[in-house]
Motif scaffolding. Sequence first.
Motif, PDB file in Angstrom:
ATOM      1  N   ILE A  79       0.865  -1.190   0.000  1.00 40.21           N
ATOM      2  CA  ILE A  79       0.000   0.000   0.000  1.00 40.21           C
ATOM      3  C   ILE A  79       0.899   1.237   0.000  1.00 40.21           C
ATOM      4  O   ILE A  79       1.835   1.326   0.806  1.00 40.21           O
ATOM      5  CB  ILE A  79      -0.911   0.034   1.247  1.00 40.21           C
ATOM      6  N   PHE A  80       0.583   2.166  -0.869  1.00 40.66           N
ATOM      7  CA  PHE A  80       1.358   3.409  -0.992  1.00 40.66           C
ATOM      8  C   PHE A  80       0.977   4.342   0.165  1.00 40.66           C
ATOM      9  O   PHE A  80      -0.131   4.855   0.214  1.00 40.66           O
ATOM     10  CB  PHE A  80       1.044   4.011  -2.367  1.00 40.66           C
ATOM     11  N   ARG A  81       1.921   4.534   1.109  1.00 39.42           N
ATOM     12  CA  ARG A  81       1.630   5.324   2.309  1.00 39.42           C
ATOM     13  C   ARG A  81       2.263   6.715   2.328  1.00 39.42           C
ATOM     14  O   ARG A  81       2.328   7.349   3.376  1.00 39.42           O
ATOM     15  CB  ARG A  81       2.087   4.553   3.554  1.00 39.42           C
ATOM     16  N   GLY A  82       2.786   7.172   1.201  1.00 39.28           N
ATOM     17  CA  GLY A  82       3.332   8.538   1.167  1.00 39.28           C
ATOM     18  C   GLY A  82       4.817   8.552   0.896  1.00 39.28           C
ATOM     19  O   GLY A  82       5.387   7.582   0.369  1.00 39.28           O
ATOM     20  N   ILE A  83       5.447   9.685   1.251  1.00 45.02           N
ATOM     21  CA  ILE A  83       6.892   9.829   1.050  1.00 45.02           C
ATOM     22  C   ILE A  83       7.507  10.331   2.347  1.00 45.02           C
ATOM     23  O   ILE A  83       6.805  10.902   3.195  1.00 45.02           O
ATOM     24  CB  ILE A  83       7.212  10.817  -0.104  1.00 45.02           C
ATOM     25  N   ASN A  84       8.804  10.125   2.510  1.00 40.23           N
ATOM     26  CA  ASN A  84       9.468  10.685   3.698  1.00 40.23           C
ATOM     27  C   ASN A  84      10.273  11.934   3.305  1.00 40.23           C
ATOM     28  O   ASN A  84      10.264  12.346   2.143  1.00 40.23           O
ATOM     29  CB  ASN A  84      10.322   9.628   4.407  1.00 40.23           C
ATOM     30  N   ASP A  85      10.981  12.503   4.257  1.00 39.71           N
ATOM     31  CA  ASP A  85      11.680  13.764   3.989  1.00 39.71           C
ATOM     32  C   ASP A  85      12.879  13.595   3.064  1.00 39.71           C
ATOM     33  O   ASP A  85      13.446  14.585   2.587  1.00 39.71           O
ATOM     34  CB  ASP A  85      12.112  14.431   5.300  1.00 39.71           C
ATOM     35  N   ASP A  86      13.277  12.354   2.823  1.00 38.40           N
ATOM     36  CA  ASP A  86      14.350  12.127   1.843  1.00 38.40           C
ATOM     37  C   ASP A  86      13.760  11.897   0.458  1.00 38.40           C
ATOM     38  O   ASP A  86      14.489  11.601  -0.492  1.00 38.40           O
ATOM     39  CB  ASP A  86      15.182  10.902   2.236  1.00 38.40           C
ATOM     40  N   GLY A  87      12.437  11.955   0.368  1.00 43.80           N
ATOM     41  CA  GLY A  87      11.781  11.751  -0.926  1.00 43.80           C
ATOM     42  C   GLY A  87      11.586  10.285  -1.266  1.00 43.80           C
ATOM     43  O   GLY A  87      11.142   9.945  -2.366  1.00 43.80           O
TER      44      GLY A  87
END
Length: 239
Positions: free
Chosen positions: A211-219
């Motif tokens: 499941i695609f849960r977003g991105i983190n601060d490193d992209g």
Amino acid sequence: MIKIHLKFVNSTNEYAKIIAQKEKKEAILAGGVIIIADEQTSGKGRCGRKWISEQGNLYTSLLIPINNIDKEKLGQVSFIASLAVLNSVKKCDDKANMKLKWPNDVLFVDAKFCGILLEIEDDFLIVGIGVNVKAAPNNNEINYKTTSLAEQNIIINKDDFADILWHEFIIIFNSWNQYGFLKIKKDWLLNAKGLNDPIKINLGAENLYGIFRGINDDGQILLEAEGKIKQISCGDVFF
Ligand code: BTN
């Protein structure tokens, strides 16, 4: 900002690298250089792919000094670039139905019309953007649909679009420099395709499902699988 307009070039990103090596001082003094070519003979895509670059579409690169920017954060710039494309198209047609696809594609529903390639050369960042303004070349190396602005009934000259695009980019880039990634991440996620839906990530040799849960601060993309979150830096997403 210096603007260079070329009829032919191998790749606007490669041309930017030559400027970065040879005319560093001038580029630093000017704050950046924009390169636009009518045609590229060896247009480059991500992951060593080709970018078909016939006349009519936009091929452009921005060369900017990055001596004051934390190198680890530069991956965040690709999200700035895709938001700049999205905003620019919205400026042409506020009803345009676009989605962002990780890491840096902009889609009309499910068809790609733009590609972004970031490269670093010494103390410079090269932001290369290709936009299918007029035509949608079918690239066999990418196995998803392509479209163009013209096909979506957005009729604009490529040079006019480039002006809007770099203007938008600089606004978002300056805001990122001042306030950081949070707002950009939020805006990117608001427009992301398939958030919280099942996706497949092709890593070349293997596929990951989750499941695609977003991105983190490193992209990196966050993929939830078997109750755990995996952070992935490189791959092709399929919905
Ligand atoms: C992708 O694979 O989606 C990225 C494509 C990037 C294409 C642009 S066109 C301008 C610049 N010069 C290049 O050779 N590539 C980028």
